[in-house]
Design an enzyme around this catalytic site. Structure first.
Site, PDB file in Angstrom:
ATOM      1  N   CYS A 126      60.299   7.728  96.169  1.00  0.00           N
ATOM      2  CA  CYS A 126      58.914   7.344  95.873  1.00  0.00           C
ATOM      3  C   CYS A 126      58.061   8.563  95.577  1.00  0.00           C
ATOM      4  CB  CYS A 126      58.340   6.582  97.056  1.00  0.00           C
ATOM      5  SG  CYS A 126      58.535   7.484  98.597  1.00  0.00           S
TER       6      CYS A 126
ATOM      7  N   GLU B 240      52.949   1.581 101.377  1.00  0.00           N
ATOM      8  CA  GLU B 240      53.407   2.749 100.610  1.00  0.00           C
ATOM      9  C   GLU B 240      54.103   2.171  99.393  1.00  0.00           C
ATOM     10  OE1 GLU B 240      52.855   5.782 101.912  1.00  0.00           O
ATOM     11  OE2 GLU B 240      52.008   4.820 103.668  1.00  0.00           O
TER      12      GLU B 240
HETATM   13  P1  NAP Z   1      60.378  -4.450  96.662  1.00  0.00           P
HETATM   14  O1  NAP Z   1      61.094  -5.426  95.844  1.00  0.00           O
HETATM   15  O2  NAP Z   1      58.921  -4.541  96.729  1.00  0.00           O
HETATM   16  O3  NAP Z   1      61.026  -4.500  98.107  1.00  0.00           O
HETATM   17  C1  NAP Z   1      60.535  -3.755  99.171  1.00  0.00           C
HETATM   18  C2  NAP Z   1      60.782  -4.494 100.474  1.00  0.00           C
HETATM   19  O4  NAP Z   1      60.034  -5.698 100.479  1.00  0.00           O
HETATM   20  C3  NAP Z   1      62.220  -4.915 100.661  1.00  0.00           C
HETATM   21  O5  NAP Z   1      62.574  -4.821 102.025  1.00  0.00           O
HETATM   22  C4  NAP Z   1      62.213  -6.354 100.227  1.00  0.00           C
HETATM   23  O6  NAP Z   1      63.263  -7.118 100.780  1.00  0.00           O
HETATM   24  C5  NAP Z   1      60.887  -6.783 100.796  1.00  0.00           C
HETATM   25  N1  NAP Z   1      60.362  -8.006 100.218  1.00  0.00           N
HETATM   26  C6  NAP Z   1      60.359  -8.390  98.923  1.00  0.00           C
HETATM   27  N2  NAP Z   1      59.757  -9.584  98.808  1.00  0.00           N
HETATM   28  C7  NAP Z   1      59.367  -9.951 100.049  1.00  0.00           C
HETATM   29  C8  NAP Z   1      58.702 -11.089 100.589  1.00  0.00           C
HETATM   30  N3  NAP Z   1      58.298 -12.075  99.811  1.00  0.00           N
HETATM   31  N4  NAP Z   1      58.478 -11.120 101.913  1.00  0.00           N
HETATM   32  C9  NAP Z   1      58.856 -10.131 102.722  1.00  0.00           C
HETATM   33  N5  NAP Z   1      59.510  -9.041 102.272  1.00  0.00           N
HETATM   34  C10 NAP Z   1      59.747  -8.940 100.944  1.00  0.00           C
HETATM   35  O7  NAP Z   1      60.659  -2.979  96.185  1.00  0.00           O
HETATM   36  P2  NAP Z   1      62.015  -2.412  95.607  1.00  0.00           P
HETATM   37  O8  NAP Z   1      62.063  -2.689  94.163  1.00  0.00           O
HETATM   38  O9  NAP Z   1      63.148  -2.820  96.447  1.00  0.00           O
HETATM   39  O10 NAP Z   1      61.750  -0.879  95.894  1.00  0.00           O
HETATM   40  C11 NAP Z   1      61.402   0.018  94.913  1.00  0.00           C
HETATM   41  C12 NAP Z   1      59.948   0.312  94.929  1.00  0.00           C
HETATM   42  O11 NAP Z   1      59.553   0.807  96.191  1.00  0.00           O
HETATM   43  C13 NAP Z   1      59.578   1.366  93.935  1.00  0.00           C
HETATM   44  O12 NAP Z   1      58.500   0.938  93.194  1.00  0.00           O
HETATM   45  C14 NAP Z   1      59.186   2.557  94.776  1.00  0.00           C
HETATM   46  O13 NAP Z   1      58.193   3.362  94.205  1.00  0.00           O
HETATM   47  C15 NAP Z   1      58.723   1.944  96.032  1.00  0.00           C
HETATM   48  N6  NAP Z   1      58.923   2.838  97.143  1.00  0.00           N
HETATM   49  C16 NAP Z   1      57.848   3.372  97.707  1.00  0.00           C
HETATM   50  C17 NAP Z   1      58.001   4.257  98.768  1.00  0.00           C
HETATM   51  C18 NAP Z   1      56.821   4.876  99.439  1.00  0.00           C
HETATM   52  O14 NAP Z   1      56.949   5.523 100.479  1.00  0.00           O
HETATM   53  N7  NAP Z   1      55.662   4.713  98.900  1.00  0.00           N
HETATM   54  C19 NAP Z   1      59.267   4.553  99.257  1.00  0.00           C
HETATM   55  C20 NAP Z   1      60.349   3.977  98.637  1.00  0.00           C
HETATM   56  C21 NAP Z   1      60.162   3.102  97.580  1.00  0.00           C
HETATM   57  P3  NAP Z   1      64.546  -7.516  99.906  1.00  0.00           P
HETATM   58  O15 NAP Z   1      65.231  -6.245  99.599  1.00  0.00           O
HETATM   59  O16 NAP Z   1      65.296  -8.394 100.814  1.00  0.00           O
HETATM   60  O17 NAP Z   1      64.004  -8.194  98.687  1.00  0.00           O
END
Ligand code: NAP
Length: 701
Positions: free
Chosen positions: A313, A274
């Site tokens: 999101c 997602e």
């Molecule tokens: P992100 O950087 O991609 O992080 C999401 C998750 O992935 C976090 O738990 C993060 O952990 C983890 N993560 C990052 N790098 C990783 C790796 N190399 N290995 C394993 N896990 C890893 O996203 P964000 O910037 O925090 O969140 C915002 C984005 O999420 C926005 O673009 C939003 O649209 C999207 N979002 C989508 C939904 C949906 O339902 N589609 C819901 C909410 C948000 P850490 O925090 O420890 O880095």
């Protein structure tokens, strides 16, 4: 939990928070990570809230523990038992929710923002619990649809089944919904019989960790069914197998990176994502200023922009409005946004809190600058604004910002740049085709909405844009009061979307459970497949129960127990009597000549409901007994006309049994087949009854 009493204290209203080191739940033990812990700060005050580290954890051992302890423990339970477990868990969390609300303030969330995260998360668990008990068998195998008839004689049939995957579900969650994001994945996973390893997003992990502590303290989940990683996932991915599942929520960038992990690729690890979404909302051409729909639109867009400070999101990022009233839309939105008070989320009068972190605020600022290259900022977009009861310099506050793009069909950024905050752009359209094209330029979204009172417009827009959306809501004056709104994913409905939105799908009731299970096509004899699936299939053995099956209690009944009735002739008087008695004097039952003109009949035929009624009279055992009630029929089909003079008989076979918890009864589904004197099948259906358990039956005799 280790609490560093010598570290910073800070007081926020009535609550005293200590900087705490978050625990990792590893093999049913709380463990602290080593090395330098990352400091997590309050979105409101900028002060430290917690530190986290997962350094030094044995990630392979976590996976092994899930597989060797959690999986077997969960798989011992039936879907109904897992459903009751979820219900107990939801009740427990509900009793503890106040402390989640208190801590949630530190994420920048107002009470209104925290509601979908905390109450929404708990209610998602309740919904899955009830879906399990109503829509799934009280068994450990889930049958997918009816049997498939593969051979002429019916001795070789097919049946699709789902069984739990034998690995772990890795849940990687986003920062914006630390509770709901965890629970909406956890509930279907546990229901499937699969253990979970949860990795919350770091910046708000303190709230997810608190909830996991309460879950574990409750003692409701079996050992090994839940583990938690607060921090990085180390070498976890290197040990994944084809029995593991990854459910990811976050940015498209991270999803792509994780999906391309060599182990995920080589083991074909199931991966559902997602991700980002440039969700749109279209205002119909009929919804001009002065109509209820125009006002609903303004309210909906403002709510979506400001709830969770736009960090949803599903939030509306693209406001697709008729060009001839785009100015009025912009003016009304600007007026309404101007009334939103920004500041300390703990205060009632505050309508919008802070972004999750200062880093997040800086990120949103940059994305607004990207958007401003193609669109004009018409509201907000400044750093100097009033913040109520908080230090604007320390908290991650951001002013709601509205942009207007004059040429949206030829612009790129407005359809591709996601500012994950209270930011949205007005995109004018001239024709419905243009509105559809603009919606599609988002290249795949989680949620779309249409505000119109014209159902032709609604249909045209839905058919033109649904393929780009995971969920769509159409709002008008008739449903607005009860509508759950544009941005609320519901446990009953699927959440996910194509393209940019990640191509994944979660929730959607039982559909969400099946993502954690394997579908297998079984082939074999009807008797073998009936035995495996605990559902009788035509062609399987018909057992002689010795007595009428209605004399047996729920426990005494065996799948396959069969009753064969005596024959009964259908006379012309019966048809006349039934017609007169019920008022159903349809010509095919009453008029020989007219009935013969009908391609299906040779003359007057018996009513279908007469056949079913006669069948009940033929199979029923009338005396007081363990069968308590008939509560319906399923899949009723009339396959052969019944003419007067025909002789009917019924076969009734115990098909499936579903115990209803400790109510004292269970559902028994019977396979009913009505045949004529030539053994041709006239009607086929399932009869649904409630049958008393031994204990209940004894207590009433
Ligand atoms: P992100 O950087 O991609 O992080 C999401 C998750 O992935 C976090 O738990 C993060 O952990 C983890 N993560 C990052 N790098 C990783 C790796 N190399 N290995 C394993 N896990 C890893 O996203 P964000 O910037 O925090 O969140 C915002 C984005 O999420 C926005 O673009 C939003 O649209 C999207 N979002 C989508 C939904 C949906 O339902 N589609 C819901 C909410 C948000 P850490 O925090 O420890 O880095």
């Amino acid at each position: 939990m280790t609490v560093y009493c010598d570290t910073k204290f800070f007081k926020h209203h009535f609550f005293l928070y200590l900087t705490m080191k978050l625990g990792n739940l590893v093999q049913d033990q709380w463990v602290e990570g080593g090395g330098d812990a990352r400091v997590l700060t309050s979105a409101v005050t900028g002060e430290p809230v917690a530190t986290l580290s997962s350094e030094g954890l044995d990630f392979k051992a976590m996976l092994d523990h899930a597989k060797s302890v959690g999986g077997p423990n969960l798989r011992k339970l039936t879907f109904h038992e897992r459903g009751f477990m979820l219900k107990d868990l939801a009740i427990y969390l509900n009793d503890h929710k106040q402390e989640f609300y208190e801590l949630s303030t530190q994420t920048g969330a107002t009470r209104r923002d925290s509601w979908p995260d905390i109450d929404g998360g708990i209610s998602t668990v309740f919904v899955f619990s009830s879906k399990a008990r109503r829509e799934m068998p009280n068994d450990r195998v889930y049958l997918d649809g009816p049997p498939e008839w593969l051979s002429r004689e019916g001795t070789f049939v097919g049946q699709h089944i789902f069984t739990p995957k034998l690995g772990a579900a890795i849940h990687i969650n986003a920062f914006n919904f630390p509770c709901w994001g965890m629970l909406e994945k956890l509930a279907p996973t546990l229901l499937a019989g699969v253990p979970a390893i949860v990795k919350p997003a770091s910046s708000t992990a303190y709230l997810a960790e608190l909830m996991v502590r309460r879950i574990i303290e409750s003692g409701i989940l079996p050992k090994g069914s839940l583990q938690l990683i607060c921090g990085g996932v180390g070498d976890l991915f290197d040990h994944l197998t084809c029995q593991d599942t990854i459910a990811f929520t976050g940015s498209k960038y991270t999803a792509e990176k994780l999906q391309a992990h060599p182990r995920v690729v080589s083991e074909s690890v199931a991966f559902t994502a997602e991700t980002d979404s440039l969700n749109m909302s279209i205002l119909g051409p009929d919804a001009t200023p002065g109509t209820p729909e125009f006002d609903l639109y303004i309210k909906e867009v403002v709510r979506e922009m400001t709830a969770k400070a736009g960090q949803k999101c599903t939030a509306i990022r693209r406001i697709i409005a008729p060009a001839n009233i785009a100015g009025e839309v912009t003016a009304a939105l600007s007026r309404a946004l101007g009334e939103v008070r920004i500041g300390n989320p703990a205060l009632k009068e505050v309508g919008m809190g802070a972004l999750a972190s200062q880093g997040q605020r800086d990120e949103v600022r940059e994305r607004v600058a990207d958007l401003a290259a193609e669109a004009e900022v018409v509201f907000g977009g400044v750093d100097d604004f009033e913040v109520v009861d908080a230090d604007a310099g320390k908290g991650a506050f951001f002013m709601p910002t509205l942009l207007h793009c004059e040429k949206p069909l030829t612009s790129k950024a407005v359809h591709s740049v996601e500012a994950f905050g209270p930011v949205s752009t007005v995109l004018p359209y001239d024709t419905l085709d243009e509105a559809i094209e603009l919606a599609r330029l988002g290249e795949g979204s989680l949620a779309g909405s249409i505000i119109t009172n014209d159902n032709d417009v609604a249909r045209e827009l839905v058919l033109g844009t649904a393929a780009y959306h995971g969920r769509m809501v159409i709002i008008n004056r008739h449903c607005a009061a009860e509508s759950t709104g544009h941005g609320s994913p519901l446990a009953h409905l699927v959440h996910g979307g194509p393209g940019r939105a990640g191509g994944g799908e979660e929730m959607g009731g039982v559909r969400g459970v099946l993502h954690y299970m394997q579908r297998t096509a079984l082939q074999g004899s009807p008797e073998t497949l009936s035995h495996i699936g605990h559902r009788w299939i035509r062609g399987a053995d018909q057992k002689d129960p010795g007595v009428h099956p209605f004399r047996k209690t729920f426990e005494q009944l065996e799948i396959g127990d069969t009753f064969n009735s005596k024959p009964r002739e259908v006379t012309l008087e019966d048809i006349d009597h039934f017609a007169e008695f019920t008022g159903d004097t349809f010509y095919a039952h009453m008029n020989e000549e007219e009935a013969q003109k009908n391609p299906f009949f040779e003359g007057r035929v018996a009513h279908g409901y007469l056949i079913v009624s006669f069948a009940a009279g033929l199979f029923v055992d009338p005396d007081f007994g363990p069968v308590l009630a008939n509560y319906g029929v399923d899949d009723l089909r009339f396959l052969q006309p019944v003419n007067y003079g025909d002789s009917l008989k019924v076969r009734l076979t115990c098909k499936q049994k579903t115990l209803r918890g400790d109510t004292g009864y269970g559902e028994v589904r019977w396979d009913a087949e009505v045949t004529n004197q030539d053994d041709e099948i006239c009607a086929q259906y399932d009869v649904l009854t409630m049958v008393a358990t031994d204990a209940h039956w004894k207590s009433v005799q």
